[in-house]
Design an enzyme around this catalytic site. Structure first.
Site, short mmCIF file in Angstrom:
data_model
loop_
_atom_site.label_atom_id
_atom_site.label_comp_id
_atom_site.label_asym_id
_atom_site.label_seq_id
_atom_site.Cartn_x
_atom_site.Cartn_y
_atom_site.Cartn_z
N HIS A 62 -116.59 -129.83 -94.18
CA HIS A 62 -117.23 -131.03 -94.75
C HIS A 62 -116.21 -132.04 -95.26
CE1 HIS A 62 -120.96 -128.37 -94.95
NE2 HIS A 62 -121.26 -129.37 -94.14
N GLU A 106 -132.13 -136.28 -90.35
CA GLU A 106 -132.05 -134.87 -89.92
C GLU A 106 -133.34 -134.54 -89.20
OE1 GLU A 106 -130.07 -131.86 -90.00
OE2 GLU A 106 -131.90 -131.13 -89.05
N ASP A 156 -123.04 -135.21 -87.84
CA ASP A 156 -122.82 -133.82 -88.25
C ASP A 156 -123.91 -132.96 -87.63
OD1 ASP A 156 -122.20 -131.45 -89.47
OD2 ASP A 156 -122.99 -132.02 -91.43
N ASP A 159 -124.31 -127.67 -81.96
CA ASP A 159 -123.62 -127.65 -80.67
C ASP A 159 -124.49 -128.30 -79.59
OD1 ASP A 159 -121.32 -126.07 -81.63
OD2 ASP A 159 -122.88 -124.61 -82.05
N PRO A 163 -131.93 -129.10 -79.79
CA PRO A 163 -132.21 -130.47 -80.20
C PRO A 163 -130.98 -131.34 -80.40
CG PRO A 163 -132.73 -128.92 -81.97
CD PRO A 163 -132.42 -128.10 -80.75
N1 SPD Z 1 -120.45 -124.32 -83.68
C1 SPD Z 1 -121.04 -124.89 -84.83
C2 SPD Z 1 -120.80 -126.34 -84.99
C3 SPD Z 1 -121.51 -126.81 -86.18
C4 SPD Z 1 -121.18 -128.18 -86.57
N2 SPD Z 1 -122.03 -128.66 -87.64
C5 SPD Z 1 -122.15 -127.82 -88.75
C6 SPD Z 1 -123.01 -128.40 -89.80
C7 SPD Z 1 -122.41 -128.32 -91.14
N3 SPD Z 1 -122.88 -129.33 -92.00
#
Ligand code: SPD
Length: 286
Positions: A62, A106, A156, A159, A163
């Site tokens: 983060h 989100e 953020d 993968d 979705p």
């Molecule tokens: N392989 C997992 C990739 C995750 C990326 N985002 C994670 C969210 C954390 N806020």
């Protein structure tokens, strides 16, 4: 042996953590959402069996997805976060007093609710009045929203399966560019440069096409495949080297990872990546 939870990569590699207990399991309209407690890294969120975040390894992810953009964008009053349902990215953005308004889009309300209840240590800024959380489709938002442009846009997501798949293509990045000020900064998580090297480099190439410049950067995150993770920074006018010294100095005092040295270090590239980016005509100044 006890109980283990393994993320499996194409039946070739496993990333497993020993569990103490399961705290939440749910199936939303979009995906399977789980919160477990691990022996090594504390409580963790999984989506469709993939490790998303955990108490013990959330800081590198983060702080690194947020702070390089926040210390270089000339202004940081308005910020957009696509995804980020655990609240860690919003928390990092809201550490800056200059931020006046954050929109977070989100797709999955279940992720937000499960994290609010079981991972409050990560999302510590849910009650900040500057944060506006919208449950909806980030892909549609960047295409259609009629809003004032943002100073910083942060993606953020998960993968490129399920979705989150729509967060990895040119049309989505063009939507993000549409909502960004000319001198504003875009950043996205961009997968593992080791385990998913082709996906990573293709993302950098497409982002470079859209913004005219792209800077991948790297830092270890133990909970993600290969432990070697990446984010990609892009801007039409700003570079990762345009640091606001006051913001950096303030952050350095109470960040777990982020400081000036880390900022410069993460943008250093291995030779083979430099060469591959040059072959893809990605504009770089370092
Ligand atoms: N392989 C997992 C990739 C995750 C990326 N985002 C994670 C969210 C954390 N806020």
């Amino acid at each position: 042996m006890g109980l283990w939870y393994d993320e499996v990569f194409e039946d070739k590699l496993r990333l497993g953590l020993k569990l103490k207990r399961t705290l939440f399991t749910g199936q939303s309209d979009f995906q399977k959402v789980e919160v477990v407690e691990t022996e090594l890294l504390g409580k963790a969120l999984l989506i469709d069996g993939l490790w998303m975040t955990c108490e013990g390894e959330e800081a590198p992810y983060h702080e690194l997805i947020v702070q390089p953009a926040m210390v270089t964008s000339p202004t940081i009053e308005r910020v957009l976060i696509i995804g980020g349902g655990d609240g860690g990215t919003a928390r990092e953005v809201l550490r800056h007093a200059e931020v006046k308004h954050v929109d977070m889009v989100e797709i999955d309300a279940m992720v937000i609710e499960a994290c609010k209840e079981h991972l409050p240590e990560i999302g510590t800024a849910w009650d900040d009045p500057r944060l506006n959380v919208m449950v909806g489709d980030g892909v549609a938002y960047v295409k259609e929203a009629d809003v004032e442009p943002y100073d910083v846009v942060i993606v953020d997501g998960s993968d490129p399966v399920g979705p989150a798949k729509g967060l990895f293509n040119e049309s989505f990045y063009r939507g993000c560019a549409r909502l960004l000020k000319e001198e504003g900064v875009f950043v996205t998580q961009s997968e593992s440069p080791r385990l998913f090297k082709e996906i990573h480099l293709e993302m950098v190439q497409v982002i470079n096409t859209v913004f005219g410049a792209a800077w991948p950067y790297y830092y270890p995150v133990m909970i993600y495949g290969s432990g070697h993770w990446s984010w990609t920074y892009a801007s039409r006018q700003t570079t990762p080297y345009d640091l606001n010294d006051e913001r950096v100095a303030r952050l350095e005092k109470d960040s777990r990872i982020y400081n000036r040295g880390i900022h410069h270090g993460v943008f250093a590239l291995p030779n083979h990546v430099k060469q591959e980016l040059a072959e893809m005509l990605v504009k770089r100044d370092a």
